[in-house]
Design an enzyme around this catalytic site. Structure first.
Site, PDB file in Angstrom:
ATOM      1  N   GLY A  55      10.220  19.296  26.589  1.00  0.00           N
ATOM      2  CA  GLY A  55      11.546  18.849  26.123  1.00  0.00           C
ATOM      3  C   GLY A  55      12.399  20.013  25.668  1.00  0.00           C
ATOM      4  CB  VAL A  81      17.862  14.140  31.823  1.00  0.00           C
ATOM      5  CG1 VAL A  81      17.985  15.644  31.659  1.00  0.00           C
ATOM      6  CG2 VAL A  81      16.539  13.656  31.221  1.00  0.00           C
ATOM      7  CG  ASP A 111       5.274  13.337  31.818  1.00  0.00           C
ATOM      8  OD1 ASP A 111       6.218  13.494  32.606  1.00  0.00           O
ATOM      9  OD2 ASP A 111       5.273  13.821  30.666  1.00  0.00           O
ATOM     10  CE  LYS A 117       6.555  16.606  30.485  1.00  0.00           C
ATOM     11  NZ  LYS A 117       6.680  15.565  29.460  1.00  0.00           N
ATOM     12  CB  ILE A 136       9.438  23.409  23.111  1.00  0.00           C
ATOM     13  CG1 ILE A 136       9.129  22.283  22.133  1.00  0.00           C
ATOM     14  CG2 ILE A 136       8.733  24.689  22.693  1.00  0.00           C
ATOM     15  CD1 ILE A 136       7.650  21.891  22.096  1.00  0.00           C
TER      16      ILE A 136
HETATM   17  N1  HSE Z   1       8.463  10.857  29.562  1.00  0.00           N
HETATM   18  C1  HSE Z   1       8.436  12.212  29.171  1.00  0.00           C
HETATM   19  C2  HSE Z   1       7.762  12.313  27.810  1.00  0.00           C
HETATM   20  C3  HSE Z   1       9.837  12.753  29.120  1.00  0.00           C
HETATM   21  O1  HSE Z   1       7.637  11.285  27.142  1.00  0.00           O
HETATM   22  O2  HSE Z   1       7.335  13.390  27.419  1.00  0.00           O
HETATM   23  C4  HSE Z   1       9.943  14.229  28.898  1.00  0.00           C
HETATM   24  O3  HSE Z   1       9.353  14.961  29.938  1.00  0.00           O
END
Ligand code: HSE
Length: 379
Positions: A129, A12, A196, A200, A131
């Site tokens: 990402g 990133v 993950d 989020k 969005i």
């Molecule tokens: N590893 C995360 C995904 C990256 O695949 O969504 C983006 O946050």
């Protein structure tokens, strides 16, 4: 000149620097800004990179440079990102980040600190990402109560599930490919375990409900046990298996139902058509009605796009703007997912040890022996 520091020159970070210079003229002209990237902080050197002259290894150079107005924390993880972010905000330097783990864990505290120091803590790149979902929820939908948000928030797992179903690619091979393409986390366990997506959905739920929801309160299941047979069953049922993150407020109470789980998503639901590395967020808002946001959920340049939008916003603001604050709360507001009645896809072993697939409209009870998986259905 008010300048930028980039912390972390991985996927990133390098995408952000490259994209900044590719779009620099446009960014500066359209926003009447004059800025440049002064430092790139990383433990490594990058002799092959045209930006190696900006690489430094000592964080204190950044925090003590009065020219630095914005730092992009693109290191990921809690340490040392948490310490660095606090030190920068305390100096009045705005911080923008893609670090969902840090925002989900310490967002409330960092937002208050930014407000006290008249700077900003922005995290558009942490969720979805490319969005533009964070600013949309906070700004564009501010005249709404949002009572439900549901989506696909992890690009890696959506990519893996798509490959397993469309190309019958084995799970491990699809995971390897997603790592090669720069979608997966450094430790992909966070992707496939649902952690993950959990971070989020905590960030999005904290924004829409104004309360800091912590990851450990969320029922979280990953995709590790999903097989190509499950995917084929879903297909025969007119559905797709997707890892769905969901947050919903109970009517007339403060209680929140929040989960991350694989679902059998029926083909009539728009989320079933979100494939590959794409993410989507479906929002039910009091005035605006149902909205759907869609775009690349992971990858170098899509994430850099969100980081650069935050850098630009922080430079334009030049002080606190759009104060976003979350109240601390306890897990008493969370509804136990076991108490919610749903329809399930059930996979179990019968008495002869044969695996059988089926549907159940029952609540989870002890009457099911030898359950291999129990996946909610989303119509
Ligand atoms: N590893 C995360 C995904 C990256 O695949 O969504 C983006 O946050």
């Amino acid at each position: 000149m008010r300048k930028i520091a980039v912390l972390g020159f991985g996927t990133v970070g390098s995408g952000t620097v490259e994209s900044f210079y590719y779009h620099k003229d446009k960014i500066l002209k359209e926003n009447a800004l004059d800025t440049d990237i002064k430092y790139i902080l990383d433990l490594r050197d990058f002799p092959e990179s045209p930006y190696n002259d900006k690489v430094i290894h000592d964080f204190s150079i950044i925090e003590n440079d009065s020219e630095i107005a914005v730092a992009a924390e693109l290191m990921g993880g809690i340490n040392p990102a948490y310490d660095f972010t606090k030190r920068l905000l305390k100096k009045g330097i705005s911080v923008v980040t893609s670090n969902k783990e840090l925002v989900a864990r310490h967002g409330a505290e960092l937002l208050i600190l930014a407000k006290e120091k008249n700077c900003n803590y922005f995290f558009e790149a942490s969720t979805g990402g490319a969005i533009p979902i964070i600013r949309t929820l906070h700004d564009s939908l501010s005249a709404n109560y949002i009572y439900k948000l549901q989506g696909i928030l992890n690009g890696t797992t959506n990519f893996i599930l798509t490959k397993m179903l469309d190309e019958q690619m084995p799970y491990k091979e699809a995971l390897k490919l997603s790592q090669k393409l720069g979608y997966a986390e450094r430790d992909p366990t966070a992707d496939v375990s649902g952690a993950d997506s959990c971070r989020k959905i905590c960030i999005l739920a904290s924004i829409i409900f104004g309360k800091h929801i912590l990851p450990e309160w969320v029922t979280t299941k990953g995709i590790e046990k999903i097989t190509t047979e499950d995917a084929a069953f879903a297909e025969s049922f007119g559905a797709k298996i997707k890892l769905i993150a969901s947050a919903e407020k109970e009517r007339d109470s403060d209680k929140i139902f929040i989960t991350v789980e694989p679902h059998l998503v029926c083909n009539g639901n728009q989320l079933s058509h979100v494939s590959d590395v794409y993410n989507a967020v479906m929002v039910d808002a009091s005035s605006a009605g149902r909205l759907m946001f869609y775009g690349s959920g992971a990858g170098k340049l899509p994430t850099a796009s969100a980081v650069l939008s935050d850098i630009t916003a922080a430079l334009i603001a030049n002080g606190t703007q759009n104060v976003l604050l979350w109240e601390d709360c306890t897990d008493e507001i969370i509804i136990d997912s076991k108490t919610v009645k749903r329809g399930y896809y059930l996979k179990q072993k019968d008495t002869d040890g044969q695996v059988i697939y089926g549907l159940s409209e029952e609540e989870i009870t002890d009457k099911y022996d030898n359950i291999i998986s129990l996946i909610p259905i989303l119509e």
